[in-house]
Design an enzyme around this catalytic site. Structure first.
Site, PDB file in Angstrom:
ATOM      1  N   GLY A   1       0.834  -1.213   0.000  1.00 23.43           N
ATOM      2  CA  GLY A   1       0.000   0.000   0.000  1.00 23.43           C
ATOM      3  C   GLY A   1       0.858   1.249   0.000  1.00 23.43           C
ATOM      4  O   GLY A   1       0.503   2.258   0.604  1.00 23.43           O
ATOM      5  N   ALA A   2       2.012   1.183  -0.709  1.00 24.26           N
ATOM      6  CA  ALA A   2       2.982   2.288  -0.673  1.00 24.26           C
ATOM      7  C   ALA A   2       2.664   3.386  -1.686  1.00 24.26           C
ATOM      8  O   ALA A   2       3.406   4.351  -1.803  1.00 24.26           O
ATOM      9  CB  ALA A   2       4.392   1.745  -0.922  1.00 24.26           C
ATOM     10  N   SER A   3       1.551   3.257  -2.407  1.00 26.22           N
ATOM     11  CA  SER A   3       1.287   4.228  -3.481  1.00 26.22           C
ATOM     12  C   SER A   3       0.726   5.548  -2.961  1.00 26.22           C
ATOM     13  O   SER A   3       0.771   6.552  -3.662  1.00 26.22           O
ATOM     14  CB  SER A   3       0.328   3.614  -4.505  1.00 26.22           C
ATOM     15  OG  SER A   3      -0.884   3.214  -3.890  1.00 26.22           O
ATOM     16  N   ARG A   4       0.152   5.535  -1.753  1.00 25.82           N
ATOM     17  CA  ARG A   4      -0.409   6.790  -1.223  1.00 25.82           C
ATOM     18  C   ARG A   4      -0.599   6.666   0.294  1.00 25.82           C
ATOM     19  O   ARG A   4      -0.340   5.606   0.869  1.00 25.82           O
ATOM     20  CB  ARG A   4      -1.739   7.125  -1.905  1.00 25.82           C
ATOM     21  CG  ARG A   4      -2.790   6.055  -1.764  1.00 25.82           C
ATOM     22  CD  ARG A   4      -4.121   6.480  -2.387  1.00 25.82           C
ATOM     23  NE  ARG A   4      -5.154   5.546  -2.016  1.00 25.82           N
ATOM     24  CZ  ARG A   4      -5.542   4.510  -2.760  1.00 25.82           C
ATOM     25  NH1 ARG A   4      -4.975   4.296  -3.933  1.00 25.82           N
ATOM     26  NH2 ARG A   4      -6.486   3.691  -2.331  1.00 25.82           N
TER      27      ARG A   4
ATOM     28  N   ASP B   1      -1.352  -7.545  -5.935  1.00 24.84           N
ATOM     29  CA  ASP B   1      -2.549  -7.565  -5.086  1.00 24.84           C
ATOM     30  C   ASP B   1      -2.243  -8.476  -3.894  1.00 24.84           C
ATOM     31  O   ASP B   1      -1.938  -9.658  -4.077  1.00 24.84           O
ATOM     32  CB  ASP B   1      -3.722  -8.107  -5.910  1.00 24.84           C
ATOM     33  CG  ASP B   1      -5.042  -8.023  -5.169  1.00 24.84           C
ATOM     34  OD1 ASP B   1      -5.044  -8.122  -3.917  1.00 24.84           O
ATOM     35  OD2 ASP B   1      -6.074  -7.861  -5.836  1.00 24.84           O
TER      36      ASP B   1
ATOM     37  N   ASN C   1       0.688  -2.794   5.321  1.00 27.06           N
ATOM     38  CA  ASN C   1      -0.143  -1.579   5.428  1.00 27.06           C
ATOM     39  C   ASN C   1      -1.365  -1.584   4.502  1.00 27.06           C
ATOM     40  O   ASN C   1      -2.349  -0.908   4.796  1.00 27.06           O
ATOM     41  CB  ASN C   1       0.760  -0.364   5.128  1.00 27.06           C
ATOM     42  CG  ASN C   1      -0.023   0.886   4.816  1.00 27.06           C
ATOM     43  OD1 ASN C   1      -0.518   1.561   5.718  1.00 27.06           O
ATOM     44  ND2 ASN C   1      -0.168   1.200   3.538  1.00 27.06           N
TER      45      ASN C   1
ATOM     46  N   TYR D   1     -14.600  -4.096   9.241  1.00 25.42           N
ATOM     47  CA  TYR D   1     -13.277  -3.456   9.355  1.00 25.42           C
ATOM     48  C   TYR D   1     -12.701  -3.669  10.757  1.00 25.42           C
ATOM     49  O   TYR D   1     -11.542  -4.073  10.916  1.00 25.42           O
ATOM     50  CB  TYR D   1     -13.417  -1.967   9.038  1.00 25.42           C
ATOM     51  CG  TYR D   1     -12.140  -1.182   9.150  1.00 25.42           C
ATOM     52  CD1 TYR D   1     -11.128  -1.331   8.203  1.00 25.42           C
ATOM     53  CD2 TYR D   1     -11.923  -0.288  10.199  1.00 25.42           C
ATOM     54  CE1 TYR D   1      -9.944  -0.600   8.289  1.00 25.42           C
ATOM     55  CE2 TYR D   1     -10.753   0.446  10.291  1.00 25.42           C
ATOM     56  CZ  TYR D   1      -9.772   0.285   9.333  1.00 25.42           C
ATOM     57  OH  TYR D   1      -8.601   0.994   9.426  1.00 25.42           O
TER      58      TYR D   1
ATOM     59  N   ALA E   1     -13.461  -5.969  12.937  1.00 25.75           N
ATOM     60  CA  ALA E   1     -13.154  -7.390  13.165  1.00 25.75           C
ATOM     61  C   ALA E   1     -11.846  -7.774  12.469  1.00 25.75           C
ATOM     62  O   ALA E   1     -11.025  -8.515  13.028  1.00 25.75           O
ATOM     63  CB  ALA E   1     -14.301  -8.262  12.662  1.00 25.75           C
TER      64      ALA E   1
ATOM     65  N   LYS F   1      -9.317  -5.806  11.781  1.00 25.32           N
ATOM     66  CA  LYS F   1      -8.179  -5.205  12.489  1.00 25.32           C
ATOM     67  C   LYS F   1      -7.940  -5.899  13.839  1.00 25.32           C
ATOM     68  O   LYS F   1      -6.791  -6.071  14.258  1.00 25.32           O
ATOM     69  CB  LYS F   1      -8.404  -3.700  12.674  1.00 25.32           C
ATOM     70  CG  LYS F   1      -8.371  -2.918  11.361  1.00 25.32           C
ATOM     71  CD  LYS F   1      -7.023  -3.042  10.647  1.00 25.32           C
ATOM     72  CE  LYS F   1      -6.911  -2.133   9.439  1.00 25.32           C
ATOM     73  NZ  LYS F   1      -5.655  -2.256   8.707  1.00 25.32           N
TER      74      LYS F   1
HETATM   75  P1  NDP Z   1      -5.306   4.697   1.443  1.00 26.36           P
HETATM   76  O1  NDP Z   1      -6.627   4.315   0.869  1.00 26.36           O
HETATM   77  O2  NDP Z   1      -4.830   6.092   1.284  1.00 26.36           O
HETATM   78  O3  NDP Z   1      -4.177   3.710   0.863  1.00 26.36           O
HETATM   79  C1  NDP Z   1      -4.384   2.328   0.806  1.00 26.36           C
HETATM   80  C2  NDP Z   1      -3.206   1.686   0.100  1.00 26.36           C
HETATM   81  O4  NDP Z   1      -3.415   0.262   0.053  1.00 26.36           O
HETATM   82  C3  NDP Z   1      -3.063   2.151  -1.341  1.00 26.36           C
HETATM   83  O5  NDP Z   1      -1.691   2.225  -1.657  1.00 26.36           O
HETATM   84  C4  NDP Z   1      -3.737   1.033  -2.127  1.00 26.36           C
HETATM   85  O6  NDP Z   1      -3.236   1.029  -3.454  1.00 26.36           O
HETATM   86  C5  NDP Z   1      -3.304  -0.187  -1.310  1.00 26.36           C
HETATM   87  N1  NDP Z   1      -4.147  -1.361  -1.474  1.00 26.36           N
HETATM   88  C6  NDP Z   1      -5.480  -1.474  -1.234  1.00 26.36           C
HETATM   89  N2  NDP Z   1      -5.896  -2.717  -1.509  1.00 26.36           N
HETATM   90  C7  NDP Z   1      -4.804  -3.421  -1.930  1.00 26.36           C
HETATM   91  C8  NDP Z   1      -4.590  -4.754  -2.367  1.00 26.36           C
HETATM   92  N3  NDP Z   1      -5.590  -5.632  -2.435  1.00 26.36           N
HETATM   93  N4  NDP Z   1      -3.332  -5.124  -2.721  1.00 26.36           N
HETATM   94  C9  NDP Z   1      -2.316  -4.236  -2.670  1.00 26.36           C
HETATM   95  N5  NDP Z   1      -2.449  -2.964  -2.265  1.00 26.36           N
HETATM   96  C10 NDP Z   1      -3.690  -2.555  -1.911  1.00 26.36           C
HETATM   97  O7  NDP Z   1      -5.363   4.278   2.974  1.00 26.36           O
HETATM   98  P2  NDP Z   1      -4.521   4.744   4.271  1.00 26.36           P
HETATM   99  O8  NDP Z   1      -3.173   5.142   3.886  1.00 26.36           O
HETATM  100  O9  NDP Z   1      -5.362   5.660   5.048  1.00 26.36           O
HETATM  101  O10 NDP Z   1      -4.515   3.364   5.089  1.00 26.36           O
HETATM  102  C11 NDP Z   1      -3.411   2.502   5.106  1.00 26.36           C
HETATM  103  C12 NDP Z   1      -3.596   1.502   6.239  1.00 26.36           C
HETATM  104  O11 NDP Z   1      -3.746   2.203   7.458  1.00 26.36           O
HETATM  105  C13 NDP Z   1      -4.834   0.608   6.099  1.00 26.36           C
HETATM  106  O12 NDP Z   1      -4.523  -0.691   6.512  1.00 26.36           O
HETATM  107  C14 NDP Z   1      -5.820   1.235   7.049  1.00 26.36           C
HETATM  108  O13 NDP Z   1      -6.746   0.301   7.565  1.00 26.36           O
HETATM  109  C15 NDP Z   1      -4.894   1.736   8.131  1.00 26.36           C
HETATM  110  N6  NDP Z   1      -5.483   2.795   8.931  1.00 26.36           N
HETATM  111  C16 NDP Z   1      -5.782   4.022   8.374  1.00 26.36           C
HETATM  112  C17 NDP Z   1      -6.325   5.011   9.157  1.00 26.36           C
HETATM  113  C18 NDP Z   1      -6.636   6.374   8.636  1.00 26.36           C
HETATM  114  O14 NDP Z   1      -7.230   7.153   9.401  1.00 26.36           O
HETATM  115  N7  NDP Z   1      -6.274   6.722   7.416  1.00 26.36           N
HETATM  116  C19 NDP Z   1      -6.628   4.780  10.580  1.00 26.36           C
HETATM  117  C20 NDP Z   1      -6.291   3.454  11.049  1.00 26.36           C
HETATM  118  C21 NDP Z   1      -5.747   2.518  10.247  1.00 26.36           C
HETATM  119  P3  NDP Z   1      -4.050   0.429  -4.716  1.00 26.36           P
HETATM  120  O15 NDP Z   1      -5.467   0.858  -4.532  1.00 26.36           O
HETATM  121  O16 NDP Z   1      -3.360   0.975  -5.905  1.00 26.36           O
HETATM  122  O17 NDP Z   1      -3.862  -1.057  -4.604  1.00 26.36           O
END
Ligand code: NDP
Length: 254
Positions: A16-19, A66, A93, A158, A160, A162
């Site tokens: 999930g390093a893209s954003r 994925d 992440n 969500y 559950a 986590k």
């Molecule tokens: P974003 O939606 O900004 O980023 C999510 C990242 O996960 C993206 O890079 C997305 O890229 C990637 N991703 C999603 N599904 C997949 C998949 N199946 N395979 C590979 N990559 C995937 O979310 P956040 O940065 O806010 O959240 C990141 C983590 O932090 C999550 O686990 C979230 O539950 C946790 N979190 C966030 C909170 C918040 O307030 N923001 C609070 C508590 C926890 P792409 O779609 O290109 O695959």
């Protein structure tokens, strides 16, 4: 002399390093000296994270993958080891969130969330863990949530998932301590990303959220980076199996 927090020579993989949080953590690890493999499903955004890591003078590889696919996850670990020769740090992440009332929550939506947020994290930990066991060292950092510990409304799947990830953190920490692997979890509260942008854009919802955070604000993604660096570094060598809240105090007084 190498300092406690120095990650020079370490190889990290961040899903999930893209954003959002993943991007910020990848940059923080690179800032501390690590080379980083960046994983997500969408390639162009990954390239942007990799360019930012390159600008810090560290190596980056991008692996569009994925986390719900065992084949993709194996490839992502192989690509990291091919590029850097080892894998020292996994940041689990990648995650998704869907809000639905529990009484109308379709089981397909329930499964869809668990397969990314919990099963995906397990698959990544397993594949990375095999490499770390062979190396007899490693750091796994899961990104959980305060809602893995607290009751909430409209986010049963969500929460559950986590809670499962928090539990997985403790089991893997126990099981793999003998191999020199530590497993810890960062449980954030509200961090300003695409994840909760709609909620924070609604003034009524935003005010309700802020009223529950003693520090009175949400955090920026960059504020997660230092804790991830700590958990990846020698500074945390004696810490394992812990779930650490990073939430402005929210979990104290729900
Ligand atoms: P974003 O939606 O900004 O980023 C999510 C990242 O996960 C993206 O890079 C997305 O890229 C990637 N991703 C999603 N599904 C997949 C998949 N199946 N395979 C590979 N990559 C995937 O979310 P956040 O940065 O806010 O959240 C990141 C983590 O932090 C999550 O686990 C979230 O539950 C946790 N979190 C966030 C909170 C918040 O307030 N923001 C609070 C508590 C926890 P792409 O779609 O290109 O695959």
């Amino acid at each position: 002399m190498k300092g406690w927090w120095d990650l020079t020579g370490k190889a990290a993989l961040v899903t999930g390093a893209s954003r959002g949080i993943g991007r910020a953590v990848a940059l923080a690890l690179a800032g501390a000296g690590a080379d980083v493999a960046c994983v997500a499903r969408t390639a162009p955004a990954l390239d942007e994270t990799a360019a930012a890591i390159g600008a810090l003078g560290r190596r980056a590889v991008t692996v569009p993958a994925d986390v719900t696919s065992g084949e993709h996850v194996e490839r992502m670990v192989r690509r990291t080891v091919d590029a850097f020769g080892r894998l020292d740090i996994l940041v689990n992440n990648a995650g998704v969130v869907f809000g639905r009332a529990a009484e109308t929550l379709d089981v397909a939506v329930w499964r869809g969330l668990l397969v990314v947020d919990l099963s995906g994290a397990f698959l990544c930990a397993q594949a990375a863990g095999r490499q770390m066991i062979a190396q007899r060292s490693g750091r796994i950092i899961n990104i959980g949530s305060i809602f893995g510990e607290l009751g909430t409304q409209g986010f049963a799947a969500y929460a559950a998932a986590k809670a499962g990830l928090h539990s997985l953190t403790r089991s893997l920490a126990y099981e793999w301590a003998r191999y020199g692997i530590t497993v810890n979890c960062i449980a954030p509260g509200y961090i300003r990303t695409d994840f909760n942008r709609p909620a924070l854009a609604n003034p009524e919802t935003r005010d309700r959220i802020l009223s529950r955070i003693p520090l009175g604000r949400v955090a920026e993604p960059e504020e997660v980076g230092p804790l991830a660096v700590y958990l990846a570094s020698d500074a945390s060598a004696f810490m394992t199996g812990q779930v650490l809240f990073l939430d402005g105090g929210q979990a104290m007084g729900w």
